[in-house]
Write a protein that holds these residues in place. Structure first.
Motif, PDB file in Angstrom:
ATOM      1  N   ASP A  59     -37.788  31.788 -17.882  1.00  0.00           N
ATOM      2  CA  ASP A  59     -37.663  33.148 -17.373  1.00  0.00           C
ATOM      3  C   ASP A  59     -37.631  34.066 -18.579  1.00  0.00           C
ATOM      4  OD1 ASP A  59     -35.273  34.782 -15.087  1.00  0.00           O
ATOM      5  OD2 ASP A  59     -37.258  35.357 -15.824  1.00  0.00           O
ATOM      6  N   PHE A  62     -35.722  32.788 -21.646  1.00  0.00           N
ATOM      7  CA  PHE A  62     -34.640  31.911 -21.189  1.00  0.00           C
ATOM      8  C   PHE A  62     -35.212  30.643 -20.578  1.00  0.00           C
ATOM      9  CE2 PHE A  62     -30.503  30.751 -19.996  1.00  0.00           C
ATOM     10  CZ  PHE A  62     -30.457  30.373 -18.669  1.00  0.00           C
ATOM     11  N   ILE A  63     -34.795  29.501 -21.125  1.00  0.00           N
ATOM     12  CA  ILE A  63     -35.289  28.219 -20.643  1.00  0.00           C
ATOM     13  C   ILE A  63     -34.129  27.408 -20.108  1.00  0.00           C
ATOM     14  CG2 ILE A  63     -36.284  26.016 -21.416  1.00  0.00           C
ATOM     15  CD1 ILE A  63     -37.990  27.703 -23.365  1.00  0.00           C
ATOM     16  N   LEU A  64     -34.333  26.781 -18.961  1.00  0.00           N
ATOM     17  CA  LEU A  64     -33.244  26.050 -18.307  1.00  0.00           C
ATOM     18  C   LEU A  64     -33.754  24.746 -17.727  1.00  0.00           C
ATOM     19  CD1 LEU A  64     -30.209  26.412 -17.428  1.00  0.00           C
ATOM     20  CD2 LEU A  64     -31.083  27.414 -15.319  1.00  0.00           C
ATOM     21  N   SER A  65     -32.988  23.668 -17.908  1.00  0.00           N
ATOM     22  CA  SER A  65     -33.312  22.396 -17.260  1.00  0.00           C
ATOM     23  C   SER A  65     -32.181  22.036 -16.308  1.00  0.00           C
ATOM     24  CB  SER A  65     -33.514  21.292 -18.294  1.00  0.00           C
ATOM     25  OG  SER A  65     -32.299  21.029 -18.955  1.00  0.00           O
ATOM     26  N   GLU A  66     -32.337  20.895 -15.619  1.00  0.00           N
ATOM     27  CA  GLU A  66     -31.377  20.396 -14.621  1.00  0.00           C
ATOM     28  C   GLU A  66     -31.499  21.155 -13.300  1.00  0.00           C
ATOM     29  OE1 GLU A  66     -29.621  17.652 -14.825  1.00  0.00           O
ATOM     30  OE2 GLU A  66     -30.207  17.323 -16.899  1.00  0.00           O
ATOM     31  N   ALA A  69     -28.578  23.322 -11.996  1.00  0.00           N
ATOM     32  CA  ALA A  69     -28.422  24.582 -12.729  1.00  0.00           C
ATOM     33  C   ALA A  69     -29.518  25.566 -12.329  1.00  0.00           C
ATOM     34  CB  ALA A  69     -28.471  24.312 -14.226  1.00  0.00           C
ATOM     35  N   ILE A  72     -28.886  26.963  -8.771  1.00  0.00           N
ATOM     36  CA  ILE A  72     -27.795  27.940  -8.773  1.00  0.00           C
ATOM     37  C   ILE A  72     -28.280  29.252  -9.399  1.00  0.00           C
ATOM     38  CG2 ILE A  72     -25.518  28.487  -9.746  1.00  0.00           C
ATOM     39  CD1 ILE A  72     -24.841  25.484  -9.470  1.00  0.00           C
ATOM     40  N   TYR A  73     -28.997  29.162 -10.518  1.00  0.00           N
ATOM     41  CA  TYR A  73     -29.531  30.341 -11.207  1.00  0.00           C
ATOM     42  C   TYR A  73     -30.431  31.151 -10.267  1.00  0.00           C
ATOM     43  CZ  TYR A  73     -32.115  33.001 -14.797  1.00  0.00           C
ATOM     44  OH  TYR A  73     -32.694  33.996 -15.557  1.00  0.00           O
ATOM     45  N   CYS A  76     -28.621  32.903  -7.382  1.00  0.00           N
ATOM     46  CA  CYS A  76     -27.814  34.051  -7.783  1.00  0.00           C
ATOM     47  C   CYS A  76     -28.668  35.203  -8.295  1.00  0.00           C
ATOM     48  CB  CYS A  76     -26.783  33.652  -8.835  1.00  0.00           C
ATOM     49  SG  CYS A  76     -25.571  32.508  -8.173  1.00  0.00           S
ATOM     50  N   LYS A  77     -29.764  34.891  -8.967  1.00  0.00           N
ATOM     51  CA  LYS A  77     -30.577  35.963  -9.557  1.00  0.00           C
ATOM     52  C   LYS A  77     -31.434  36.679  -8.515  1.00  0.00           C
ATOM     53  CE  LYS A  77     -33.953  37.317 -12.906  1.00  0.00           C
ATOM     54  NZ  LYS A  77     -34.717  37.145 -14.124  1.00  0.00           N
TER      55      LYS A  77
ATOM     56  N   LEU B  57     -25.061  35.442 -15.689  1.00  0.00           N
ATOM     57  CA  LEU B  57     -25.968  34.460 -15.089  1.00  0.00           C
ATOM     58  C   LEU B  57     -26.480  33.410 -16.069  1.00  0.00           C
ATOM     59  CD1 LEU B  57     -27.141  34.187 -12.244  1.00  0.00           C
ATOM     60  CD2 LEU B  57     -29.094  35.501 -13.003  1.00  0.00           C
ATOM     61  N   GLN B  58     -26.961  33.879 -17.212  1.00  0.00           N
ATOM     62  CA  GLN B  58     -27.566  32.939 -18.150  1.00  0.00           C
ATOM     63  C   GLN B  58     -26.501  32.120 -18.882  1.00  0.00           C
ATOM     64  OE1 GLN B  58     -30.594  34.781 -20.588  1.00  0.00           O
ATOM     65  NE2 GLN B  58     -31.887  35.258 -18.829  1.00  0.00           N
ATOM     66  N   ARG B  60     -23.618  31.274 -17.693  1.00  0.00           N
ATOM     67  CA  ARG B  60     -23.115  30.287 -16.755  1.00  0.00           C
ATOM     68  C   ARG B  60     -24.122  29.172 -16.540  1.00  0.00           C
ATOM     69  NH1 ARG B  60     -21.851  31.723 -10.655  1.00  0.00           N
ATOM     70  NH2 ARG B  60     -24.074  32.123 -10.826  1.00  0.00           N
ATOM     71  N   ALA B  61     -25.425  29.548 -16.538  1.00  0.00           N
ATOM     72  CA  ALA B  61     -26.466  28.531 -16.345  1.00  0.00           C
ATOM     73  C   ALA B  61     -26.383  27.471 -17.434  1.00  0.00           C
ATOM     74  CB  ALA B  61     -27.844  29.178 -16.311  1.00  0.00           C
ATOM     75  N   ARG B  62     -26.033  27.897 -18.640  1.00  0.00           N
ATOM     76  CA  ARG B  62     -25.907  26.933 -19.752  1.00  0.00           C
ATOM     77  C   ARG B  62     -24.781  25.939 -19.467  1.00  0.00           C
ATOM     78  NH1 ARG B  62     -30.201  28.615 -22.133  1.00  0.00           N
ATOM     79  NH2 ARG B  62     -30.840  26.596 -21.383  1.00  0.00           N
ATOM     80  N   ASP B  64     -23.663  25.182 -16.378  1.00  0.00           N
ATOM     81  CA  ASP B  64     -24.143  24.376 -15.251  1.00  0.00           C
ATOM     82  C   ASP B  64     -25.100  23.287 -15.742  1.00  0.00           C
ATOM     83  OD1 ASP B  64     -24.414  27.205 -12.937  1.00  0.00           O
ATOM     84  OD2 ASP B  64     -22.783  25.764 -13.228  1.00  0.00           O
ATOM     85  N   GLU B  65     -25.946  23.650 -16.679  1.00  0.00           N
ATOM     86  CA  GLU B  65     -26.930  22.707 -17.211  1.00  0.00           C
ATOM     87  C   GLU B  65     -26.210  21.532 -17.872  1.00  0.00           C
ATOM     88  OE1 GLU B  65     -31.014  23.327 -19.767  1.00  0.00           O
ATOM     89  OE2 GLU B  65     -29.137  23.985 -20.689  1.00  0.00           O
ATOM     90  N   ALA B  68     -24.430  19.333 -15.236  1.00  0.00           N
ATOM     91  CA  ALA B  68     -25.359  18.506 -14.464  1.00  0.00           C
ATOM     92  C   ALA B  68     -25.868  17.343 -15.323  1.00  0.00           C
ATOM     93  CB  ALA B  68     -26.529  19.350 -13.971  1.00  0.00           C
ATOM     94  N   TRP B  69     -26.286  17.642 -16.555  1.00  0.00           N
ATOM     95  CA  TRP B  69     -26.850  16.612 -17.431  1.00  0.00           C
ATOM     96  C   TRP B  69     -25.845  15.493 -17.696  1.00  0.00           C
ATOM     97  CZ3 TRP B  69     -25.215  15.083 -22.388  1.00  0.00           C
ATOM     98  CH2 TRP B  69     -26.059  14.159 -23.023  1.00  0.00           C
TER      99      TRP B  69
END
Lengths: 244, 208
Positions: A59, A62-66, A69, A72-73, A76-77, B57-58, B60-62, B64-65, B68-69
């Motif tokens: 995004d 911003f990079i996200l795995s899992e 996560a 949820i992202y 919420c977004k 948001l971002q 918290r996502a970290r 959550d990530e 989860a991992w």
């Protein structure tokens, strides 16, 4: 560049993310990644996700795995209905409670039949019957707990509404179904839950999301599954060795 | 609750958590299992300082990530390492085949490398510049192989420095109090037969 989702629809968590984004009308660019062609290990992809796993979200910077996560992202977004990941503290806790158990008892376990029947044989590996039976027993135990501890008399896994938990569960349960293991047979309560969920998501969306995986046996029979790229053999062998 | 005494198999406890596992929370009529679920519930209900589980948001996502991992990777290998290296021989009186232990410790090593390279990186804490529930979950998992005698911090100065920071943030006394029992697990007397029978089925999967 807007939201990008890196997904391989053979993968259960990828499908959960896909179906959620589509159902909620979240605009995204689909970046298909084919795990068995070794694309996860490509230089391009490792710049996206240094963990070299899908699903992955990009995004802007911003990079996200899992998948959890990511789900949820996204919930919420973007403007999504509250029921997916309720703001109520207790309702939300129930989803995380499910996801914790899911990580222990579903993830890994429900993926094994596809590995045993289709993927391992692609690289000449055949698992002993003992492991096959052990996996079946683990699946049966998990399904019983899913019904008794989570579903109970509710419409969905954590209450009366569909949540992220239901998506994660559905996509894992579809995986063994795809290789002929009809785990809904003899489990009318679970079958009813699946029907309710798929009706909620919509037939078209389900077909679009599940088409690839549900076709896997036919693809294997017609020798249409490409030979795995040699660079992913170590990953495949490691995954296979984790089947207890 | 004393797991070593099989207390989690009692009927009374099954009322709190039908899955017969700890941790479990009971808040009035509301019962909850799963450590991450409990941590997040407590964070939100008691409005703890934002850094534990940020609103952003971002950020918290970290967290959550990481949460989860870790569940299917680091947590799994830490638990196996502890059971295979120490709990099984000391408590259950059963040695695990050498090659199984070797493979488990190799897996632990792989996870620790990922922890350093993909999560900690050059940050002070796992999800960024501030301590969060991710660090609490991680440090408590890592104390398991430590209690079994694995020197995981010795060859990993970056991880060792992170541990010191976490301990400092939490407070030395509280940190020691939290880990007192697990660090003494190696001194547990061998289990008697009835306890072994109760625990063995659920522990089998950890010994492979």
């Amino acid at each position: 560049m807007g939201l990008e989702l890196y997904l391989d629809l053979l993968s259960q968590p990828c499908r959960a993310v896909y179906i959620f984004a589509k159902k909620n009308g979240i605009p995204f660019e689909l970046r298909p990644v084919e795990i068995f062609k070794g694309q996860l290990l490509s230089k391009d992809f490792s710049q996206i996700n240094s963990l070299c796993k899908v699903p992955a979200l990009k995004d802007g910077d911003f990079i996200l795995s899992e998948s959890t996560a990511i789900l949820i992202y996204l919930s919420c977004k973007y403007p999504t209905a509250d029921h997916w990941y309720p703001s109520n503290v207790q309702a939300r806790a129930r989803i995380h409670e499910y996801l914790g158990w899911h990580a222990d008892c579903v993830r890994g376990t429900f993926g094994a039949p596809l590995w045993i029947q289709v993927l391992a044989p692609l690289i000449g590996v055949h698992l002993p019957e003992e492991k096959v039976q052990r996996n079946r027993a683990a699946i049966d135990r998990a399904l019983q707990q899913l019904e008794d501890k989570f579903l109970r008399d509710q419409a969905f896994l954590t209450g009366q509404d569909v949540t992220l938990a239901d998506l994660m569960a559905l996509e894992e349960l579809i995986q063994p179904v795809a290789v002929g293991f009809d785990l809904f047979e003899g489990r009318p309560k679970l079958a009813a839950w699946r029907e309710r969920l798929e009706a909620f998501l919509g037939t078209d969306l389900c077909q679009e999301t599940h088409g690839l995986i549900l076709n896997i046996l036919e693809q294997a029979a017609n020798k249409k599954i490409p030979d795995p790229a040699p660079e992913i053999y170590p990953y495949m062998l490691l995954r296979i060795s984790r089947i207890p | 609750m004393e797991l070593a005494g099989g207390q989690h198999h009692s009927d009374a406890f099954a009322q709190v958590n039908p899955l017969k596992k700890v941790p479990a929370l009971k808040d009035g009529d509301f019962t909850l299992a799963e450590s991450v679920a409990i941590l997040l519930y407590l964070s939100r209900k008691y409005e703890v300082p934002d850094h534990w589980y940020p609103q952003d948001l971002q950020a918290r996502a970290r967290v959550d990530e990481y949460l989860a991992w870790q569940h299917t990777t680091l947590r799994s290998s830490c638990t196996r390492a502890m059971w295979q290296k120490m709990m099984s021989p000391v408590f259950l009186g059963e040695q695990v085949p050498a090659e199984t232990l070797v493979s488990t410790l190799a897996e632990l090593d792989r996870c620790l490398q990922l922890l350093e390279d993909k999560f900690l990186k050059d940050q002070d804490f796992l999800a960024g510049p501030h301590i969060s529930v991710a660090d609490l979950v991680a440090i408590t998992e890592l104390m398991h192989p430590v209690s079994a005698g694995c020197q995981i911090f010795k060859s990993r100065p970056k991880l060792a420095a992170w541990r010191q920071r976490v301990e400092a943030e939490v407070g030395k006394d509280l940190f020691q109090e939290a880990h007192a029992v697990v660090l003494k697990a190696k001194d547990l007397p061998p289990a008697d037969t009835s306890i072994k029978e109760k625990l063995k089925p659920s522990v089998q999967v950890l010994l492979r």
